[in-house]
Design a protein around this motif. Structure first.
Motif, PDB file in Angstrom:
ATOM      1  N   TYR A   1       0.817   4.232  -2.528  1.00 24.97           N
ATOM      2  CA  TYR A   1       0.635   5.673  -2.395  1.00 24.97           C
ATOM      3  C   TYR A   1       1.599   6.586  -2.687  1.00 24.97           C
ATOM      4  O   TYR A   1       1.363   7.971  -2.598  1.00 24.97           O
ATOM      5  CB  TYR A   1       0.148   5.732  -0.786  1.00 24.97           C
ATOM      6  CG  TYR A   1      -0.481   7.086  -0.282  1.00 24.97           C
ATOM      7  CD1 TYR A   1      -1.649   7.748  -0.807  1.00 24.97           C
ATOM      8  CD2 TYR A   1       0.289   8.037   0.629  1.00 24.97           C
ATOM      9  CE1 TYR A   1      -2.280   8.834   0.024  1.00 24.97           C
ATOM     10  CE2 TYR A   1       0.051   9.092   0.986  1.00 24.97           C
ATOM     11  CZ  TYR A   1      -1.283   9.681   0.566  1.00 24.97           C
ATOM     12  OH  TYR A   1      -1.834  10.830   1.055  1.00 24.97           O
TER      13      TYR A   1
ATOM     14  N   LEU B   1       0.884  -1.220   0.052  1.00 23.53           N
ATOM     15  CA  LEU B   1       0.119   0.077   0.013  1.00 23.53           C
ATOM     16  C   LEU B   1       0.785   1.345  -0.034  1.00 23.53           C
ATOM     17  O   LEU B   1       0.645   2.175  -0.930  1.00 23.53           O
ATOM     18  CB  LEU B   1      -0.903  -0.100   1.248  1.00 23.53           C
ATOM     19  CG  LEU B   1      -1.819   1.180   1.265  1.00 23.53           C
ATOM     20  CD1 LEU B   1      -2.918   0.985   0.306  1.00 23.53           C
ATOM     21  CD2 LEU B   1      -2.530   1.099   2.702  1.00 23.53           C
ATOM     22  N   LYS B   2       1.914   1.279   0.823  1.00 22.58           N
ATOM     23  CA  LYS B   2       2.712   2.570   0.914  1.00 22.58           C
ATOM     24  C   LYS B   2       3.354   3.032  -0.465  1.00 22.58           C
ATOM     25  O   LYS B   2       3.393   4.106  -0.656  1.00 22.58           O
ATOM     26  CB  LYS B   2       3.723   2.130   1.982  1.00 22.58           C
ATOM     27  CG  LYS B   2       4.501   3.521   2.284  1.00 22.58           C
ATOM     28  CD  LYS B   2       5.524   3.251   3.300  1.00 22.58           C
ATOM     29  CE  LYS B   2       6.309   4.554   3.715  1.00 22.58           C
ATOM     30  NZ  LYS B   2       7.332   4.197   4.838  1.00 22.58           N
TER      31      LYS B   2
ATOM     32  N   HIS C   1      -2.554   6.322   6.048  1.00 24.53           N
ATOM     33  CA  HIS C   1      -2.553   4.863   6.758  1.00 24.53           C
ATOM     34  C   HIS C   1      -3.482   4.749   7.763  1.00 24.53           C
ATOM     35  O   HIS C   1      -4.244   3.768   7.822  1.00 24.53           O
ATOM     36  CB  HIS C   1      -1.092   4.714   7.367  1.00 24.53           C
ATOM     37  CG  HIS C   1      -0.925   3.092   7.745  1.00 24.53           C
ATOM     38  ND1 HIS C   1      -0.715   2.914   8.983  1.00 24.53           N
ATOM     39  CD2 HIS C   1      -0.736   2.106   6.870  1.00 24.53           C
ATOM     40  CE1 HIS C   1      -0.693   1.400   9.113  1.00 24.53           C
ATOM     41  NE2 HIS C   1      -0.596   1.113   7.839  1.00 24.53           N
TER      42      HIS C   1
ATOM     43  N   ALA D   1      -5.483   3.966  -2.117  1.00 24.61           N
ATOM     44  CA  ALA D   1      -4.245   4.815  -2.299  1.00 24.61           C
ATOM     45  C   ALA D   1      -4.123   5.314  -3.703  1.00 24.61           C
ATOM     46  O   ALA D   1      -3.677   6.743  -3.908  1.00 24.61           O
ATOM     47  CB  ALA D   1      -3.231   3.904  -2.025  1.00 24.61           C
TER      48      ALA D   1
ATOM     49  N   LEU E   1      -5.435  -4.716   6.663  1.00 21.22           N
ATOM     50  CA  LEU E   1      -4.317  -3.963   6.781  1.00 21.22           C
ATOM     51  C   LEU E   1      -3.478  -4.107   7.959  1.00 21.22           C
ATOM     52  O   LEU E   1      -2.247  -4.003   8.211  1.00 21.22           O
ATOM     53  CB  LEU E   1      -4.612  -2.538   6.264  1.00 21.22           C
ATOM     54  CG  LEU E   1      -3.286  -1.750   6.118  1.00 21.22           C
ATOM     55  CD1 LEU E   1      -2.308  -1.964   5.194  1.00 21.22           C
ATOM     56  CD2 LEU E   1      -4.019  -0.141   5.982  1.00 21.22           C
TER      57      LEU E   1
ATOM     58  N   TRP F   1       1.521  10.068   4.168  1.00 19.56           N
ATOM     59  CA  TRP F   1       1.263   8.813   4.485  1.00 19.56           C
ATOM     60  C   TRP F   1       0.916   8.290   5.900  1.00 19.56           C
ATOM     61  O   TRP F   1      -0.101   7.556   5.992  1.00 19.56           O
ATOM     62  CB  TRP F   1       2.792   8.131   4.129  1.00 19.56           C
ATOM     63  CG  TRP F   1       2.892   6.545   4.612  1.00 19.56           C
ATOM     64  CD1 TRP F   1       3.622   6.024   5.738  1.00 19.56           C
ATOM     65  CD2 TRP F   1       1.993   5.488   4.270  1.00 19.56           C
ATOM     66  NE1 TRP F   1       3.416   4.787   5.954  1.00 19.56           N
ATOM     67  CE2 TRP F   1       2.260   4.522   4.984  1.00 19.56           C
ATOM     68  CE3 TRP F   1       1.110   5.302   3.156  1.00 19.56           C
ATOM     69  CZ2 TRP F   1       1.454   3.320   4.936  1.00 19.56           C
ATOM     70  CZ3 TRP F   1       0.487   4.019   3.035  1.00 19.56           C
ATOM     71  CH2 TRP F   1       0.697   3.126   3.709  1.00 19.56           C
TER      72      TRP F   1
ATOM     73  N   GLU G   1      -0.414  -6.470   8.323  1.00 17.08           N
ATOM     74  CA  GLU G   1       0.475  -6.270   7.576  1.00 17.08           C
ATOM     75  C   GLU G   1       1.902  -6.703   7.866  1.00 17.08           C
ATOM     76  O   GLU G   1       2.296  -6.205   9.025  1.00 17.08           O
ATOM     77  CB  GLU G   1       0.655  -5.093   6.816  1.00 17.08           C
ATOM     78  CG  GLU G   1       1.646  -4.918   5.718  1.00 17.08           C
ATOM     79  CD  GLU G   1       1.530  -3.343   5.069  1.00 17.08           C
ATOM     80  OE1 GLU G   1       1.718  -3.329   3.846  1.00 17.08           O
ATOM     81  OE2 GLU G   1       1.280  -2.441   5.863  1.00 17.08           O
TER      82      GLU G   1
END
Length: 294
Positions: free
Chosen positions: A48, A44-45, A111, A93, A131, A107, A134
């Protein structure tokens, strides 16, 4: 992004959808913890972090970047529930990336909102990736590793692929370890004769107690563990003494796998040679990220 940039610089509109950020069929967490996918690693990061307007464009050219597109190929995705799992929360994202100026993005803030959005989706009967559970990046990739061969010259007896050069001739002794995907720029790929064959010049006779290299297997991308590994040592770089010569069973039964193959003992020499040969049955790519000498 090359095609999009070419389109924009010649006056056409473009939708940006590079595989490194927008192909949601990649694994979104540690592959061993996820349902089988085609490969890759797109958390995900990273989704994004994408900026769809390349810095090379002028202000006028940037206006022709009309948006971004997410892609989900389903040859490894058999059910609608699995589709939801792969899309959410990464599509959130991508949406925020498309609609927000880069300077407005945060972020930590996103998040926290994504965690809330996942809980809300679950409550409504959807099947998003959870999530809050994770695992994240491969631990080895989070910090550099120090060892005796750090920054030493690597002689390539078999060339690495120009498609996966990592950091080039310094890649295997720069202390940088790879993440969960061979395409992250830290794993070096070998396809010529399906083999890795390198010699490290330690610059002087060195007492050595271990030699280690990591390998990955991603069956869907024809990346396999080696079938044979030979680790050798030499005083002159020409005449080598084998420290380990071992044959391994290569199988497609484990689609994703990461493993270290090492020698441990007592030896002295100036040159360390590491050879890894792909199997005759499957062939394919060999990938490694560092040869660690201690």
């Amino acid at each position: 992004e090359e095609g999009g940039i070419a389109a924009v610089t010649s006056g056409h509109r473009a939708i940006m959808t590079p595989g490194a950020y927008c192909y949601l069929d990649s694994y979104q967490d540690a592959p061993y913890s996820q349902p089988e996918a085609i490969g890759g690693y797109l958390p995900l990061k990273k989704v994004y972090s994408y900026n769809p307007v390349p810095a090379s464009l002028t202000a006028e050219q940037a206006k022709l970047v009309y948006g971004v597109q997410g892609n989900l190929w389903v040859e490894y995705i058999p059910t609608p529930e699995h589709v939801e799992y792969m899309i959410y929360p990464r599509i959130l994202a991508l949406a925020e990336t498309a609609w927000s100026a880069p300077e407005r993005k945060s972020w930590p803030d996103f998040h926290a909102r994504a965690l809330s959005a996942v809980a809300d989706l679950q409550a409504k009967g959807y099947h998003p990736f959870d999530l809050k559970k994770e695992i994240g990046s491969r631990p080895e990739s989070l910090q550099s590793v120090s060892h005796l061969a750090l920054d030493k010259k690597v002689i390539y007896n078999s060339p690495y692929s120009s498609h996966y050069p990592a950091q080039g001739n310094t890649a295997l002794t720069d202390g940088i370890r790879g993440d969960w995907t061979y395409g992250d720029g830290s794993w070096q790929g070998f396809i010529s004769d399906n083999r890795l064959d390198v010699t490290i010049d330690m610059e002087k006779e060195t007492s050595i107690h271990s030699v280690t290299a990591a390998f990955m297997q991603v069956v869907g991308a024809e990346v396999f563990l080696p079938e044979t590994v030979v680790i050798s040592i030499s005083d002159d770089g020409t005449h080598f003494t084998e420290l380990r010569n071992q044959h391994f069973e290569v199988s497609k039964e484990t689609p994703i796998r990461f493993t270290d193959i090492s020698w441990q003992g007592e030896a002295k020499g100036r040159y360390v040679r590491y050879q890894a040969q792909a199997g005759s049955e499957f062939g394919g790519w060999i990938f490694t990220d560092e040869i660690i000498v201690k």
